[in-house]
Enzyme design. Structure first.
Site, PDB file in Angstrom:
ATOM      1  N   ILE A   1       0.836  -1.190   0.000  1.00  0.00           N
ATOM      2  CA  ILE A   1       0.000   0.000   0.000  1.00  0.00           C
ATOM      3  C   ILE A   1       0.878   1.250   0.000  1.00  0.00           C
ATOM      4  O   ILE A   1       2.034   1.233   0.430  1.00  0.00           O
ATOM      5  CB  ILE A   1      -0.960   0.004   1.204  1.00  0.00           C
ATOM      6  N   CYS A   2       0.297   2.329  -0.492  1.00  0.00           N
ATOM      7  CA  CYS A   2       1.020   3.593  -0.617  1.00  0.00           C
ATOM      8  C   CYS A   2       0.602   4.524   0.511  1.00  0.00           C
ATOM      9  O   CYS A   2      -0.497   5.081   0.506  1.00  0.00           O
ATOM     10  CB  CYS A   2       0.726   4.232  -1.978  1.00  0.00           C
ATOM     11  N   LEU A   3       1.479   4.659   1.497  1.00  0.00           N
ATOM     12  CA  LEU A   3       1.292   5.606   2.588  1.00  0.00           C
ATOM     13  C   LEU A   3       2.577   6.406   2.758  1.00  0.00           C
ATOM     14  O   LEU A   3       3.636   6.023   2.259  1.00  0.00           O
ATOM     15  CB  LEU A   3       0.948   4.881   3.892  1.00  0.00           C
TER      16      LEU A   3
ATOM     17  N   HIS B   1       7.174   6.002  -0.296  1.00  0.00           N
ATOM     18  CA  HIS B   1       7.555   7.389  -0.025  1.00  0.00           C
ATOM     19  C   HIS B   1       8.756   7.435   0.918  1.00  0.00           C
ATOM     20  O   HIS B   1       8.637   7.845   2.075  1.00  0.00           O
ATOM     21  CB  HIS B   1       6.381   8.159   0.580  1.00  0.00           C
TER      22      HIS B   1
ATOM     23  N   ILE C   1      -1.671   4.201  -4.727  1.00  0.00           N
ATOM     24  CA  ILE C   1      -1.392   2.799  -5.036  1.00  0.00           C
ATOM     25  C   ILE C   1      -1.880   1.914  -3.896  1.00  0.00           C
ATOM     26  O   ILE C   1      -1.569   2.150  -2.730  1.00  0.00           O
ATOM     27  CB  ILE C   1       0.110   2.589  -5.263  1.00  0.00           C
TER      28      ILE C   1
END
Length: 318
Positions: free
Chosen positions: A90-92, A98, A127
């Site tokens: 997952i995109c965090l 990041h 994402i």
């Protein structure tokens, strides 16, 4: 497990310390490394109250890089929840997508609280994000309690402590919300700063722009100079207009050559003299004196010529 890893490694030291701190489950989260892999953890978090995930218990994996805590972990959900995709990183702001927003002071506990805090937020096309309806998320929250992980053997019904109604529980919820807000704000600030720095880095200019600026300043500083002086100064500033290549597409040798040419241009005697205003009266006075001297010399030559001619005629008559 301790005998399998280099105990002098900063990552191993840090992970063992965090494993000891998170050994006992709470009513909101729990995480522990696998028995055969210190760099892969399985975690369980409770859905935030007063949200579409209220009552849900969600399980997932945390894969840590060997450079941890200098680099962020990757987070993968294993339980269907309607907010994050299953089996996908997952995109965090705290995940491996990041690394620019990750801080080494953050820990696995920070990641768990951030997951809880980010669950009620909008995915906005990130994402691994999903935007299920509230009804679908509530149905998945109830279904999540029956999930059992094949990798670590955890059952969601008894992996966490019973939910408390005291101040500790509300404090954990508030901490998760505040942490998610701070991380989100930091990500926005870093993103805007990165945009500015990239625009500055990719900004290119040509010597034509430099020529447009220099005469304006020069004319303001030497408004009282003669027309001939302005023309000569303008001629000294004239250079071929060749665009300067972007820094990102030039080799180090080309950048050094560009910098040297710019330094030679800025330190040129014509440029330095062009910025120094001259006294117009001094120039005119010197020119007048020179003209007078040349006139007197020419007159003296003429008179001498006449005198010699007359003297020759007088001698001839005698």
């Amino acid at each position: 497990m301790e005998t399998r890893y280099n105990l002098k490694s900063p990552a191993v030291k840090r992970l063992m310390k965090e494993a000891a701190e998170l050994k006992d489950p709470t009513d909101h989260y729990h995480a522990q490394p696998l028995e055969d892999n210190l760099f892969e953890w399985h975690f369980t978090v409770r859905g935030p109250p007063d949200s579409d995930f209220d009552g849900g218990v969600y399980h997932g994996r945390i894969v840590l890089p060997p450079e941890y805590p200098m680099k962020p972990p990757s987070i993968i959900l294993l339980t269907a929840n309607g907010r994050f995709e299953v089996g996908k990183k997952i995109c965090l702001s705290i995940s491996g997508h990041h690394p620019e927003t990750w801080q080494p002071s953050w820990s696995i506990r920070t990641a768990l609280l951030a997951i809880i805090g980010f669950m009620p937020t909008k995915g906005e096309g990130a994402i691994g994000s999903l935007d299920y309806t509230p009804e679908e998320r509530r149905a998945l929250a109830k279904k999540s309690q029956d999930f059992c992980c094949e990798g670590c053997g955890s059952a969601m019904k008894d992996v966490l402590l019973p939910l408390k109604s005291g101040s500790d529980s509300s404090q954990a919820d508030q901490e998760a919300k505040e942490l998610a807000r701070q991380i989100s704000f930091k990500a926005e600030v870093n993103s805007s700063g990165k945009t500015i720095s990239e625009s500055d880095l990719n900004h290119s200019f040509s010597l034509t722009d430099l020529q447009d600026d220099i005469p304006t300043t020069f004319q303001g500083a030497t408004a009282s100079t003669s027309y001939g002086l302005q023309n000569s100064s303008a001629a000294s500033f004239h250079q071929p207009t060749q665009p300067v290549a972007k820094n990102t597409s030039m080799s180090p040798r080309q950048r050094r050559a560009q910098q040297q040419s710019q330094r030679r241009l800025s330190t040129s005697p014509d440029v330095i003299q062009g910025h120094q205003p001259r006294d117009n009266h001094t120039d005119h006075g010197g020119s007048a004196v020179l003209i007078v001297i040349l006139t007197l010399a020419l007159a003296a030559l003429i008179f001498r010529r006449i005198y010699l001619a007359n003297e020759y005629i007088f001698d001839f008559e005698l």
